[in-house]
Design a protein around this motif. Sequence first.
Motif, PDB file in Angstrom:
ATOM      1  N   LYS A  40       8.176   1.421  -6.543  1.00 42.76           N
ATOM      2  CA  LYS A  40       7.749   2.779  -6.195  1.00 42.76           C
ATOM      3  C   LYS A  40       8.665   3.772  -6.890  1.00 42.76           C
ATOM      4  O   LYS A  40       9.838   3.524  -7.078  1.00 42.76           O
ATOM      5  CB  LYS A  40       7.792   3.001  -4.681  1.00 42.76           C
ATOM      6  CG  LYS A  40       6.660   2.333  -3.934  1.00 42.76           C
ATOM      7  CD  LYS A  40       6.602   2.790  -2.500  1.00 42.76           C
ATOM      8  CE  LYS A  40       5.494   2.098  -1.747  1.00 42.76           C
ATOM      9  NZ  LYS A  40       5.434   2.532  -0.333  1.00 42.76           N
TER      10      LYS A  40
ATOM     11  N   THR B 250      -2.639   0.760  -4.476  1.00 34.88           N
ATOM     12  CA  THR B 250      -2.550  -0.513  -3.758  1.00 34.88           C
ATOM     13  C   THR B 250      -2.295  -1.597  -4.802  1.00 34.88           C
ATOM     14  O   THR B 250      -2.930  -1.630  -5.849  1.00 34.88           O
ATOM     15  CB  THR B 250      -3.860  -0.812  -3.002  1.00 34.88           C
ATOM     16  OG1 THR B 250      -4.098   0.239  -2.069  1.00 34.88           O
ATOM     17  CG2 THR B 250      -3.774  -2.125  -2.259  1.00 34.88           C
TER      18      THR B 250
ATOM     19  N   GLY C 272      -1.238   4.076  -9.928  1.00 34.18           N
ATOM     20  CA  GLY C 272      -1.383   5.390  -9.297  1.00 34.18           C
ATOM     21  C   GLY C 272      -1.752   6.421 -10.345  1.00 34.18           C
ATOM     22  O   GLY C 272      -1.338   6.324 -11.508  1.00 34.18           O
TER      23      GLY C 272
ATOM     24  N   GLU D 163       2.767   6.746  -9.618  1.00 32.96           N
ATOM     25  CA  GLU D 163       3.570   6.709  -8.391  1.00 32.96           C
ATOM     26  C   GLU D 163       4.255   5.370  -8.182  1.00 32.96           C
ATOM     27  O   GLU D 163       5.171   5.264  -7.370  1.00 32.96           O
ATOM     28  CB  GLU D 163       2.695   7.031  -7.172  1.00 32.96           C
ATOM     29  CG  GLU D 163       2.238   8.475  -7.093  1.00 32.96           C
ATOM     30  CD  GLU D 163       0.929   8.730  -7.832  1.00 32.96           C
ATOM     31  OE1 GLU D 163       0.376   9.833  -7.674  1.00 32.96           O
ATOM     32  OE2 GLU D 163       0.450   7.836  -8.566  1.00 32.96           O
ATOM     33  N   GLY D 164       3.799   4.355  -8.892  1.00 31.88           N
ATOM     34  CA  GLY D 164       4.396   3.036  -8.745  1.00 31.88           C
ATOM     35  C   GLY D 164       4.231   2.225 -10.012  1.00 31.88           C
ATOM     36  O   GLY D 164       3.776   2.727 -11.045  1.00 31.88           O
TER      37      GLY D 164
ATOM     38  N   SER E 271       0.827  -1.205   0.000  1.00 30.24           N
ATOM     39  CA  SER E 271       0.000   0.000   0.000  1.00 30.24           C
ATOM     40  C   SER E 271       0.855   1.246   0.000  1.00 30.24           C
ATOM     41  O   SER E 271       1.906   1.308   0.647  1.00 30.24           O
ATOM     42  CB  SER E 271      -0.909   0.026   1.236  1.00 30.24           C
ATOM     43  OG  SER E 271      -1.847  -1.019   1.166  1.00 30.24           O
ATOM     44  N   ASP E 272       0.402   2.224  -0.744  1.00 37.42           N
ATOM     45  CA  ASP E 272       0.998   3.540  -0.847  1.00 37.42           C
ATOM     46  C   ASP E 272      -0.187   4.496  -0.826  1.00 37.42           C
ATOM     47  O   ASP E 272      -1.290   4.086  -1.187  1.00 37.42           O
ATOM     48  CB  ASP E 272       1.772   3.622  -2.179  1.00 37.42           C
ATOM     49  CG  ASP E 272       2.458   4.952  -2.389  1.00 37.42           C
ATOM     50  OD1 ASP E 272       3.607   5.086  -1.942  1.00 37.42           O
ATOM     51  OD2 ASP E 272       1.848   5.865  -2.995  1.00 37.42           O
TER      52      ASP E 272
END
Length: 188
Positions: A187, A10, A155, A159-160, A5-6
Amino acid sequence: TQTVSDPAFTAHIGRWDANIVSRFFEPGDGAGVDFPLATEFGYSTDRTPDAQLANLSGLGASVNFSSVHGFGSDELGQGFVIGAGILQFDVDFVGMQITQAFFNVNDNQGRQWFFSGSGLGVSLENDFFVGLSGTCSGCASGSSAEAYFNTTFVGAQAEGALGSFGAQTGTLSVDALEAIAGIAVYKR
């Protein structure tokens, strides 16, 4: 399964039961060879939309994506864990290319798989494919090896990333003598 998770995404990754047979297909002819690899899988409902990915030039020309978690298996069905930073790739969001990739994995048989490439010029898109040549230290079948990344961004602002990877002695177009495969979450 495990969840990475970020705040921006997810990703879910896991492994089916050990020693499930995966079929590796040879390019072009549809023939293949079976390896008793445990099969890893991953999914995310937070895939970066293609139209959004094409409009992220503001992120810059040299953006690194580094592995934060993952699983892998070898041709004997032995699993291994993908650590932070051992799978990486660089993205030029201005030129819309994957420019560099790095792969340094130690498996449970004590082999080191090492690949590095720059100036790749692979088009930036979801489900991109990067092929690399490198070495396998400790492989009984010789040190020459090839590897690949197949990755999708996750993201709203990439973001990932989430994707598969693999390596084998010999070339990707012939039956491997020794091989590894897996899944990784990255990431930015």
